[in-house]
Design a protein around this motif. Structure first.
Motif, PDB file in Angstrom:
ATOM      1  N   PRO A 110      41.092 -21.798  51.227  1.00  0.00           N
ATOM      2  CA  PRO A 110      40.407 -20.678  50.571  1.00  0.00           C
ATOM      3  C   PRO A 110      41.395 -19.666  50.021  1.00  0.00           C
ATOM      4  CG  PRO A 110      40.243 -20.497  52.964  1.00  0.00           C
ATOM      5  CD  PRO A 110      40.826 -21.851  52.666  1.00  0.00           C
ATOM      6  N   GLY A 111      40.883 -18.747  49.199  1.00  0.00           N
ATOM      7  CA  GLY A 111      41.733 -17.737  48.587  1.00  0.00           C
ATOM      8  C   GLY A 111      42.376 -16.835  49.629  1.00  0.00           C
ATOM      9  N   PRO A 112      43.312 -15.979  49.201  1.00  0.00           N
ATOM     10  CA  PRO A 112      44.015 -15.102  50.136  1.00  0.00           C
ATOM     11  C   PRO A 112      43.052 -14.180  50.872  1.00  0.00           C
ATOM     12  CG  PRO A 112      45.051 -15.086  47.967  1.00  0.00           C
ATOM     13  CD  PRO A 112      43.765 -15.798  47.813  1.00  0.00           C
ATOM     14  N   SER A 113      43.343 -13.907  52.128  1.00  0.00           N
ATOM     15  CA  SER A 113      42.546 -12.959  52.905  1.00  0.00           C
ATOM     16  C   SER A 113      42.896 -11.538  52.475  1.00  0.00           C
ATOM     17  CB  SER A 113      42.829 -13.133  54.389  1.00  0.00           C
ATOM     18  OG  SER A 113      44.177 -12.757  54.684  1.00  0.00           O
ATOM     19  N   GLN A 114      42.092 -10.584  52.941  1.00  0.00           N
ATOM     20  CA  GLN A 114      42.381  -9.193  52.610  1.00  0.00           C
ATOM     21  C   GLN A 114      43.741  -8.772  53.146  1.00  0.00           C
ATOM     22  OE1 GLN A 114      39.196  -6.560  53.759  1.00  0.00           O
ATOM     23  NE2 GLN A 114      37.778  -7.378  52.235  1.00  0.00           N
ATOM     24  N   GLY A 115      44.098  -9.255  54.334  1.00  0.00           N
ATOM     25  CA  GLY A 115      45.413  -8.921  54.875  1.00  0.00           C
ATOM     26  C   GLY A 115      46.535  -9.464  54.021  1.00  0.00           C
ATOM     27  N   GLU A 116      46.390 -10.700  53.532  1.00  0.00           N
ATOM     28  CA  GLU A 116      47.405 -11.287  52.664  1.00  0.00           C
ATOM     29  C   GLU A 116      47.510 -10.523  51.352  1.00  0.00           C
ATOM     30  OE1 GLU A 116      47.343 -15.992  53.948  1.00  0.00           O
ATOM     31  OE2 GLU A 116      45.832 -15.250  52.553  1.00  0.00           O
ATOM     32  N   LEU A 117      46.368 -10.071  50.838  1.00  0.00           N
ATOM     33  CA  LEU A 117      46.386  -9.309  49.588  1.00  0.00           C
ATOM     34  C   LEU A 117      47.100  -7.971  49.775  1.00  0.00           C
ATOM     35  CD1 LEU A 117      42.757  -9.978  48.292  1.00  0.00           C
ATOM     36  CD2 LEU A 117      44.883 -10.974  47.428  1.00  0.00           C
ATOM     37  N   VAL A 118      46.865  -7.322  50.897  1.00  0.00           N
ATOM     38  CA  VAL A 118      47.535  -6.043  51.162  1.00  0.00           C
ATOM     39  C   VAL A 118      49.038  -6.260  51.320  1.00  0.00           C
ATOM     40  CG1 VAL A 118      47.747  -4.132  52.792  1.00  0.00           C
ATOM     41  CG2 VAL A 118      45.487  -4.984  52.156  1.00  0.00           C
ATOM     42  N   THR A 119      49.427  -7.352  51.973  1.00  0.00           N
ATOM     43  CA  THR A 119      50.853  -7.665  52.107  1.00  0.00           C
ATOM     44  C   THR A 119      51.494  -7.887  50.749  1.00  0.00           C
ATOM     45  OG1 THR A 119      50.500  -8.657  54.287  1.00  0.00           O
ATOM     46  CG2 THR A 119      52.506  -9.278  53.108  1.00  0.00           C
ATOM     47  N   ALA A 120      50.810  -8.625  49.876  1.00  0.00           N
ATOM     48  CA  ALA A 120      51.335  -8.859  48.531  1.00  0.00           C
ATOM     49  C   ALA A 120      51.434  -7.558  47.750  1.00  0.00           C
ATOM     50  CB  ALA A 120      50.446  -9.858  47.793  1.00  0.00           C
ATOM     51  N   LEU A 121      50.437  -6.667  47.907  1.00  0.00           N
ATOM     52  CA  LEU A 121      50.472  -5.381  47.218  1.00  0.00           C
ATOM     53  C   LEU A 121      51.631  -4.532  47.732  1.00  0.00           C
ATOM     54  CD1 LEU A 121      49.211  -3.327  45.279  1.00  0.00           C
ATOM     55  CD2 LEU A 121      47.735  -2.582  47.162  1.00  0.00           C
ATOM     56  N   THR A 122      51.917  -4.591  49.018  1.00  0.00           N
ATOM     57  CA  THR A 122      53.028  -3.821  49.578  1.00  0.00           C
ATOM     58  C   THR A 122      54.347  -4.228  48.942  1.00  0.00           C
ATOM     59  OG1 THR A 122      51.847  -3.626  51.689  1.00  0.00           O
ATOM     60  CG2 THR A 122      54.209  -3.209  51.710  1.00  0.00           C
ATOM     61  N   ARG A 123      54.552  -5.535  48.774  1.00  0.00           N
ATOM     62  CA  ARG A 123      55.783  -6.010  48.145  1.00  0.00           C
ATOM     63  C   ARG A 123      55.849  -5.558  46.691  1.00  0.00           C
ATOM     64  NH1 ARG A 123      54.795 -12.082  50.421  1.00  0.00           N
ATOM     65  NH2 ARG A 123      55.369 -11.718  52.605  1.00  0.00           N
ATOM     66  N   ALA A 124      54.733  -5.675  45.980  1.00  0.00           N
ATOM     67  CA  ALA A 124      54.716  -5.249  44.576  1.00  0.00           C
ATOM     68  C   ALA A 124      54.937  -3.742  44.460  1.00  0.00           C
ATOM     69  CB  ALA A 124      53.397  -5.646  43.919  1.00  0.00           C
ATOM     70  N   ALA A 125      54.422  -2.975  45.427  1.00  0.00           N
ATOM     71  CA  ALA A 125      54.584  -1.515  45.387  1.00  0.00           C
ATOM     72  C   ALA A 125      56.048  -1.115  45.522  1.00  0.00           C
ATOM     73  CB  ALA A 125      53.758  -0.868  46.495  1.00  0.00           C
ATOM     74  N   GLU A 126      56.826  -1.861  46.295  1.00  0.00           N
ATOM     75  CA  GLU A 126      58.257  -1.568  46.400  1.00  0.00           C
ATOM     76  C   GLU A 126      58.946  -1.758  45.047  1.00  0.00           C
ATOM     77  OE1 GLU A 126      59.538  -4.212  49.419  1.00  0.00           O
ATOM     78  OE2 GLU A 126      58.565  -3.110  51.063  1.00  0.00           O
ATOM     79  N   ARG A 127      58.584  -2.839  44.353  1.00  0.00           N
ATOM     80  CA  ARG A 127      59.146  -3.048  43.012  1.00  0.00           C
ATOM     81  C   ARG A 127      58.660  -1.975  42.051  1.00  0.00           C
ATOM     82  NH1 ARG A 127      57.481  -8.328  44.478  1.00  0.00           N
ATOM     83  NH2 ARG A 127      55.700  -8.223  43.065  1.00  0.00           N
ATOM     84  N   LEU A 128      57.403  -1.580  42.180  1.00  0.00           N
ATOM     85  CA  LEU A 128      56.837  -0.557  41.293  1.00  0.00           C
ATOM     86  C   LEU A 128      57.548   0.778  41.483  1.00  0.00           C
ATOM     87  CD1 LEU A 128      54.791   0.390  39.243  1.00  0.00           C
ATOM     88  CD2 LEU A 128      53.090   0.583  41.078  1.00  0.00           C
ATOM     89  N   ALA A 129      57.893   1.130  42.724  1.00  0.00           N
ATOM     90  CA  ALA A 129      58.615   2.382  42.978  1.00  0.00           C
ATOM     91  C   ALA A 129      59.961   2.386  42.269  1.00  0.00           C
ATOM     92  CB  ALA A 129      58.786   2.596  44.481  1.00  0.00           C
ATOM     93  N   ARG A 130      60.665   1.251  42.285  1.00  0.00           N
ATOM     94  CA  ARG A 130      61.955   1.178  41.595  1.00  0.00           C
ATOM     95  C   ARG A 130      61.774   1.292  40.086  1.00  0.00           C
ATOM     96  NH1 ARG A 130      62.746  -2.949  45.563  1.00  0.00           N
ATOM     97  NH2 ARG A 130      62.388  -4.611  44.037  1.00  0.00           N
ATOM     98  N   GLU A 131      60.745   0.637  39.564  1.00  0.00           N
ATOM     99  CA  GLU A 131      60.486   0.726  38.123  1.00  0.00           C
ATOM    100  C   GLU A 131      60.153   2.162  37.723  1.00  0.00           C
ATOM    101  OE1 GLU A 131      60.722  -1.538  35.800  1.00  0.00           O
ATOM    102  OE2 GLU A 131      61.101  -3.318  37.031  1.00  0.00           O
ATOM    103  N   MET A 132      59.364   2.844  38.535  1.00  0.00           N
ATOM    104  CA  MET A 132      58.977   4.223  38.228  1.00  0.00           C
ATOM    105  C   MET A 132      60.175   5.157  38.226  1.00  0.00           C
ATOM    106  SD  MET A 132      55.385   4.976  40.179  1.00  0.00           S
ATOM    107  CE  MET A 132      53.834   4.280  39.620  1.00  0.00           C
ATOM    108  N   ALA A 133      61.098   4.959  39.169  1.00  0.00           N
ATOM    109  CA  ALA A 133      62.266   5.845  39.242  1.00  0.00           C
ATOM    110  C   ALA A 133      63.048   5.808  37.936  1.00  0.00           C
ATOM    111  CB  ALA A 133      63.150   5.449  40.422  1.00  0.00           C
ATOM    112  N   GLY A 134      63.284   4.611  37.404  1.00  0.00           N
ATOM    113  CA  GLY A 134      64.014   4.511  36.150  1.00  0.00           C
ATOM    114  C   GLY A 134      63.233   5.058  34.978  1.00  0.00           C
ATOM    115  N   ALA A 135      61.924   4.782  34.925  1.00  0.00           N
ATOM    116  CA  ALA A 135      61.116   5.235  33.795  1.00  0.00           C
ATOM    117  C   ALA A 135      60.924   6.747  33.800  1.00  0.00           C
ATOM    118  CB  ALA A 135      59.762   4.531  33.806  1.00  0.00           C
ATOM    119  N   LEU A 136      60.813   7.344  34.987  1.00  0.00           N
ATOM    120  CA  LEU A 136      60.603   8.793  35.068  1.00  0.00           C
ATOM    121  C   LEU A 136      61.844   9.584  34.691  1.00  0.00           C
ATOM    122  CD1 LEU A 136      58.497   9.049  38.346  1.00  0.00           C
ATOM    123  CD2 LEU A 136      57.761   9.747  36.050  1.00  0.00           C
ATOM    124  N   ALA A 137      63.015   8.948  34.721  1.00  0.00           N
ATOM    125  CA  ALA A 137      64.244   9.674  34.381  1.00  0.00           C
ATOM    126  C   ALA A 137      64.156  10.262  32.974  1.00  0.00           C
ATOM    127  CB  ALA A 137      65.447   8.739  34.509  1.00  0.00           C
ATOM    128  N   GLY A 138      63.629   9.502  32.024  1.00  0.00           N
ATOM    129  CA  GLY A 138      63.512  10.014  30.665  1.00  0.00           C
ATOM    130  C   GLY A 138      62.521  11.142  30.549  1.00  0.00           C
TER     131      GLY A 138
END
Length: 301
Positions: free
Chosen positions: A23-51
């Motif tokens: 079956p598809g990912p559980s809610q816990g698996e989805l939250v874990t995947a979002l946590t990893r993506a959020a770490e990458r998103l924070a790095r992307e935001m830091a560079g973009a906000l500089a301008g």
């Protein structure tokens, strides 16, 4: 009509692999995947906000995902931001899966004041609606959030995330049903000498299921675990770690006219990137220890 003989299957009935029918990912698996993506998103935001903030990267840190329902989330928004904010409903992919982004109205007004040369101060009495100048700032923030999220998710095109609707009041936007379960994130933005502010995002589970349906599940049992860099044979592999103290750009004419004894003013960034093999792995603050130049780690990616 009666057949002359009984039909017999020529092949063995297929036995489907359990992994393929998983079956598809559980809610816990989805939250874990979002946590990893959020770490990458924070790095992307830091560079973009500089301008947007004058050229120096701020420190962007993401909170732990919070599971809640939309009605409780909306109530906290009204209480925390006096119901004045920049609320944007984003659409992801061709189906426009819903994502909510929010920046407090007071923060938007401070950013507008900075854009016009001010000290970044919002009026004590906030308006009931954001003025036109603030709406233009909100559009810049929307483009920044959409682009950074698309990059963090590994989208092939920059328009994979698009702003759909915008309101200054979360009740007017009504992005989700009142009882709909969501996962909320808060990205805190910190600059030296300025008050911290935040970019908030909220994802319903059906959106997470679409975003992380492929390639984001934990490895199945029996798969090999990732190699531990603290154990042999990798632990003793030497890797050069570089701290980029100064990175300046000069026109070719200025470089060709350089002379011995000439002094070049170089701004040393407050947040120094630490790199291994050209890839940034963290940031640190420059200082001294026992009369020697040192870097104190402030963030590890």
């Amino acid at each position: 009509m009666k057949p002359e003989r009984e039909f017999v299957a020529e092949r063995v009935v297929a036995n489907h692999c359990a992994q393929l029918l998983r079956p598809g990912p559980s809610q816990g698996e989805l939250v874990t995947a979002l946590t990893r993506a959020a770490e990458r998103l924070a790095r992307e935001m830091a560079g973009a906000l500089a301008g947007l903030l004058g050229g120096e990267e701020p420190l962007v840190e993401c909170s732990r995902p919070e599971r809640t329902v939309y009605s409780d989330y909306a109530t906290m928004q009204v209480m925390g931001h006096r119901n004045l904010g920049a609320y944007t409903l984003f659409g992801a992919g061709q189906a426009n899966d819903r994502i909510l982004g929010m920046v407090a109205g007071e923060v938007v007004l401070r950013l507008v004041d900075r854009a016009f040369g001010g000290a970044g101060v919002a009026p004590q009495q906030l308006p009931r609606e954001l003025p036109l100048s603030a709406q233009l700032m909100v559009q810049r923030l929307e483009g920044l959030i959409a682009g950074c999220l698309a990059a963090a998710l590994g989208a092939e095109t920059t328009d994979a995330i698009r702003p759909l609707r915008r309101e200054g009041n979360i009740d007017h936007l009504a992005p989700f049903g009142n009882d709909e379960p969501i996962v909320a994130l808060v990205f805190s933005v910190t600059e030296p000498g300025r008050p911290a502010w935040a970019i908030e995002m909220a994802f319903p589970y059906d959106t997470l299921a679409t975003l992380f349906a492929n390639g984001q599940r934990p490895p199945a049992s029996g798969d090999h675990a990732p190699a531990d860099p603290r154990e042999a044979p990798f632990a003793d592999v030497p890797l050069p770690l570089s701290a980029v103290l100064v990175d300046i750009r000069l026109p070719l004419a200025a470089i060709s006219a350089l002379e011995v004894g000439q002094i070049l003013p170089v701004p040393v960034a407050r947040a120094v990137p630490l790199c291994v093999g050209g890839q940034a792995i963290g940031r640190g603050t420059v200082g001294t220890v026992d009369d020697r130049l040192a870097v104190q780690l402030s963030q590890v990616f």
